[in-house]
Design a protein around this motif. Structure first.
Motif, PDB file in Angstrom:
ATOM      1  N   UNK A  42      25.965  27.080 -12.396  1.00  0.00           N
ATOM      2  CA  UNK A  42      26.349  27.807 -11.177  1.00  0.00           C
ATOM      3  C   UNK A  42      25.144  28.066 -10.279  1.00  0.00           C
ATOM      4  N   UNK A  43      24.024  28.482 -10.893  1.00  0.00           N
ATOM      5  CA  UNK A  43      22.843  28.839 -10.104  1.00  0.00           C
ATOM      6  C   UNK A  43      21.821  27.703 -10.008  1.00  0.00           C
ATOM      7  N   UNK A  44      22.106  26.607 -10.722  1.00  0.00           N
ATOM      8  CA  UNK A  44      21.219  25.444 -10.700  1.00  0.00           C
ATOM      9  C   UNK A  44      19.797  25.818 -11.108  1.00  0.00           C
ATOM     10  N   UNK A  45      19.706  26.468 -12.251  1.00  0.00           N
ATOM     11  CA  UNK A  45      18.412  26.878 -12.794  1.00  0.00           C
ATOM     12  C   UNK A  45      18.355  26.487 -14.272  1.00  0.00           C
ATOM     13  N   UNK A  46      17.193  26.707 -14.863  1.00  0.00           N
ATOM     14  CA  UNK A  46      17.008  26.370 -16.272  1.00  0.00           C
ATOM     15  C   UNK A  46      17.582  27.461 -17.173  1.00  0.00           C
ATOM     16  N   UNK A  47      17.785  27.133 -18.430  1.00  0.00           N
ATOM     17  CA  UNK A  47      18.304  28.089 -19.397  1.00  0.00           C
ATOM     18  C   UNK A  47      17.362  29.281 -19.583  1.00  0.00           C
ATOM     19  N   UNK A  48      16.030  29.084 -19.675  1.00  0.00           N
ATOM     20  CA  UNK A  48      15.133  30.249 -19.787  1.00  0.00           C
ATOM     21  C   UNK A  48      15.253  31.211 -18.610  1.00  0.00           C
ATOM     22  N   UNK A  49      15.501  30.684 -17.409  1.00  0.00           N
ATOM     23  CA  UNK A  49      15.652  31.551 -16.237  1.00  0.00           C
ATOM     24  C   UNK A  49      16.895  32.418 -16.361  1.00  0.00           C
ATOM     25  N   UNK A  50      18.000  31.818 -16.814  1.00  0.00           N
ATOM     26  CA  UNK A  50      19.236  32.575 -17.019  1.00  0.00           C
ATOM     27  C   UNK A  50      19.025  33.648 -18.081  1.00  0.00           C
ATOM     28  N   UNK A  51      18.355  33.303 -19.169  1.00  0.00           N
ATOM     29  CA  UNK A  51      18.132  34.263 -20.238  1.00  0.00           C
ATOM     30  C   UNK A  51      17.233  35.411 -19.785  1.00  0.00           C
ATOM     31  N   UNK A  52      16.286  35.111 -18.902  1.00  0.00           N
ATOM     32  CA  UNK A  52      15.434  36.166 -18.358  1.00  0.00           C
ATOM     33  C   UNK A  52      16.247  37.118 -17.495  1.00  0.00           C
ATOM     34  N   UNK A  53      17.174  36.584 -16.693  1.00  0.00           N
ATOM     35  CA  UNK A  53      18.039  37.417 -15.853  1.00  0.00           C
ATOM     36  C   UNK A  53      18.927  38.318 -16.711  1.00  0.00           C
ATOM     37  N   UNK A  54      19.489  37.741 -17.775  1.00  0.00           N
ATOM     38  CA  UNK A  54      20.342  38.537 -18.661  1.00  0.00           C
ATOM     39  C   UNK A  54      19.527  39.610 -19.375  1.00  0.00           C
ATOM     40  N   UNK A  55      18.267  39.297 -19.670  1.00  0.00           N
ATOM     41  CA  UNK A  55      17.402  40.290 -20.298  1.00  0.00           C
ATOM     42  C   UNK A  55      17.172  41.494 -19.398  1.00  0.00           C
ATOM     43  N   UNK A  56      17.043  41.246 -18.088  1.00  0.00           N
ATOM     44  CA  UNK A  56      16.887  42.337 -17.130  1.00  0.00           C
ATOM     45  C   UNK A  56      18.113  43.245 -17.155  1.00  0.00           C
TER      46      UNK A  56
END
Length: 249
Positions: A42-56
């Motif tokens: 959906x956001x056209x980003x890497x998996x680590x980026x998504x996991x960082x967002x969820x961590x926030x």
């Protein structure tokens, strides 16, 4: 994405988008978020980026992750009370600052400046246009906030701001149109205290319950006071979330 700068890191913009969906009720307590794979697409980003967002979002207490299942909006009786980012979101969608709550306007009109906020207005200010409101959970009807806004008569007197009806969009957007000035800076006073007898009754609290009393003074770039607003929240049901850049000034 709403109130987050386009220059902010991608993970922060993703977190803001999901946070906005939670704030507005598009994602409800207990509801499962899209999978990490779906979010990367959906956001056209890497998996680590998504996991960082969820961590926030986890650190803010907004979501929880269940091993092997996914991430869910956290179920809690405490309302998240976001800080400055509400302004950016409201500019984007032209809605109220708290569209997930029912607004009842209990008074609107000109009255003397309340003594507890008089020092925030220019010397000699004797009257303001006042709007008092009670806010309720739309589904349960539970009272969640006692609020009021005090606006200079120089641009608000004789306008629709004096009508005891819910304004068509965030009040600060209405004030900007009427004043011809833009909100640029603000100071918040946060006070923890015991509720008064009237507050206990309105918020349906037990005797001796504490509240969080916030007084918010918003000014234009030239220092003009545009609005002094106050909110009173049940302390036991409130989490205040402030996210801001750290400068080296």
């Amino acid at each position: 994405m709403d109130g987050t700068s386009a220059f902010a890191p991608k993970y922060r913009r993703i977190a803001e988008e999901i946070r906005h969906q939670i704030d507005t009720g598009d994602l409800r307590p207990g509801q499962q978020l899209p999978t990490e794979t779906e979010l990367t697409e959906r956001f056209r980003v890497s998996l680590p980026t998504v996991r960082q967002a969820l961590g926030v979002l986890r650190s803010e207490g907004l979501i929880e992750s269940r091993h092997g299942i996914g991430s869910f909006v956290k179920e809690t009786d405490r309302l998240q009370r976001p800080g400055w980012r509400h302004y950016g979101r409201a500019r984007a969608d032209q809605k109220l600052l708290t569209p997930h709550l029912r607004h009842d306007i209990v008074f609107a009109g000109i009255e003397p400046v309340p003594t507890h906020v008089a020092d925030l207005f220019p010397p000699g200010t004797t009257q303001v246009v006042t709007r008092r409101r009670h806010l309720f959970d739309k589904e349960t009807g539970r009272p969640e906030e006692i609020g009021a806004s005090y606006i200079p008569t120089s641009f608000a007197a004789g306008t629709y701001i004096e009508e005891p009806t819910v304004v068509p969009k965030a009040l600060f957007l209405c004030i900007e149109e009427l004043s011809g000035k833009r909100y640029a800076k603000a100071v918040d006073r946060l006070i923890a205290r015991l509720a008064t007898a009237d507050e206990l009754a309105i918020l349906e609290l037990a005797n001796g319950a504490p509240v969080v009393h916030v007084v918010h003074c918003a000014k234009a770039e030239d220092g003009t006071v545009l609005e002094v607003a106050e909110s009173i929240w049940p302390a036991e049901r409130t989490v205040i979330v402030n996210e801001y850049p750290i400068t080296t000034d």
